[in-house]
Enzyme design. Sequence first.
Site, short mmCIF file in Angstrom:
data_model
loop_
_atom_site.label_atom_id
_atom_site.label_comp_id
_atom_site.label_asym_id
_atom_site.label_seq_id
_atom_site.Cartn_x
_atom_site.Cartn_y
_atom_site.Cartn_z
N ASP A 1 0.86 -1.05 0.12
CA ASP A 1 -0.04 -0.09 -0.03
C ASP A 1 0.94 1.24 0.06
OD1 ASP A 1 -2.23 1.53 0.22
OD2 ASP A 1 -1.59 2.00 2.39
N ASP B 1 -1.05 -0.55 6.40
CA ASP B 1 -0.88 0.01 7.76
C ASP B 1 -2.57 0.42 8.23
OD1 ASP B 1 -1.65 2.40 6.31
OD2 ASP B 1 -0.72 3.46 7.80
N ASP C 1 -7.15 -1.78 4.43
CA ASP C 1 -5.80 -2.87 4.11
C ASP C 1 -6.04 -4.37 4.29
OD1 ASP C 1 -4.34 -0.98 2.66
OD2 ASP C 1 -3.06 -0.78 4.38
#
Length: 618
Positions: free
Chosen positions: A314, A511, A515
């Site tokens: 990400d 994080d 996600d």
Amino acid sequence: MVKIQQFLTKHRQGLVILMTILLVLAEAARWLGQMSLAYQVIMALTGVIGLLPILLTAISALRVRLVSIDVLVSIAVIGAFVIGEYNEAAIVTWLFMLGEVLEDLTLKKTRSAVKQLTDLAPQTALVVDTDGNTHQEDVDFLDPGAHVLIKTGAQVPVDGTVLTGDALANEASITGEARLVKKEVGDSVYAGTILENGTLTVETTAAGDDTTFGKIIELVEEAQDSQTKTQRFIDRFAQYYTPFVLLVAVVVGLLTRDFRLAITVMVLGCPGALVIGVPASTVAGIGNGARRGILFKGSDVMDRLRQVDTIAFDKTGTLTRGKPTVQTLVVLKGDRQAIIDRAVAIEGQSDHPLARAIAALPTQQPLTATKVETVKGQGIKAEVDGQEYLLGNRALVNAVVGDDAALTRAVDQLVAAGDSLVILASADHQELAVFGIKDQLRPQAAVALHQLKQLGVKRLVMLTGDNTGTAKEIAATLPIDEVHAEMLPQDKARFVADEREGGHRVAFVGDGINDSPALAAADVAIAMGSGMDVAMDVAGLVLVKSALASLLTARRLARRTITNMNENIVIALLTVLLLFIGLFAGYVEMALGMLIHELSILIVILNSMRLIKYSPQN
């Protein structure tokens, strides 16, 4: 029987000392006083003392239909008594008991990293009541919202937010880095850290086992009890191996009619080093990682991490710092400050990094957003002063603004500059603005990604919900192989699943809550420390430092730990093989064989302990 077994286990070290004294006395009686009867009696007594705890453990194992090592040793020692070899019975039981004591001592050493963490766990807090008075209270009884006073040199007892004061905190227990971090009003503090300078009043957000520190301890303890595929195989192997040795001993006895030889086969066939080697490596490897702020949620994660060939990241909070700020505000319709006030009121309802950037802007008129509705992957709808507003990406506001040429130009300019975009549009078409938000790359991100490729990772992929222009702008400075932008959480999860179906071993690094689907879909789910909540629930590997360099360290440590496990397996199997060769060649007897067997156990434990001091930096 259970109480007797518990007593003997608790005092095992004392029993070994007693047996050692008796063995010395027996040898003294034999060589100094020529008292063979006394020698035999003392040896028999020593053998009985040593046999009792081993036999009780063997009986307990047989009750659950497990033919353990203790069963082999018990049969062998009883056989030695039957043939009158009291000295063999005494020495074998002494060596076996001594080996178990040394195992306990060395395994306690391998768990030292977790013990250090546990010892740091705070027990009490200095609570400030509504009158400003303070009193000590057990941290387990603190509720969120309680105010806690922390003085210079004291340990932070809770997770919380600084209300008053400023200080320097040593966060080594959380991040693994013994550097001082400045703490001011509004900053977060963590239980287990230490104030080196200054005094703070903190509002509690979590206490006791619910703190980040408490979760770290729990995670590491659970991980050390987990098993790799190798360990599960070894456990199954030992279950079949032990009965096999018994069968071989019976066959040898029948063919040779040598009862002593059959008993010796049982003793030498004990797979002790094989059984202890893998868990010893697991405990030491995970403990090493814990000291460095790298939390493996099980040794099986290590096994999978070393095989990963594709890592998907990400962007926000992972490749970047995760603390973006508003760089540009383009107002197309409406009053600039009024737009800021409305945007702050709306984004204050979200924890997204881009939302936090807008919510940090200074306001003139505090407003309240109502009827707040999150549109997954697009933004937020809300009402302020009775007017509906849309705040998010272009897909969210298109229904209101349509094909607005001025908006398109502003968007293109900001995208070209590498900004992430948040568009505010009112439903009555009277207000329209674009926030240009920029995040900074994590320090040494490019170096860390290059080194990941040197460690055998073939593909590095960026998956982000941000616009294509911003994503490519960030990726241009990094050794990223693929960029996939404007992805919803389910799109990221689908990409990961597709890659796995294509035969790739995929790790995903994220994080945040958004996600979670991709983390759950990956072979290895890796969470940065800034996403601690989701990390504890979904991820298999947590990088508490939120540094990409920690990912390098984790991969090196995983490789070294699995290699160490395999070394222990080879040592154990070679020892048994060589003992049998020596036995049938006539060079190894029962006592010598048992000594070599116990030494092999110590060797694999000492080999595992090398992982404690292993520095996976190069």
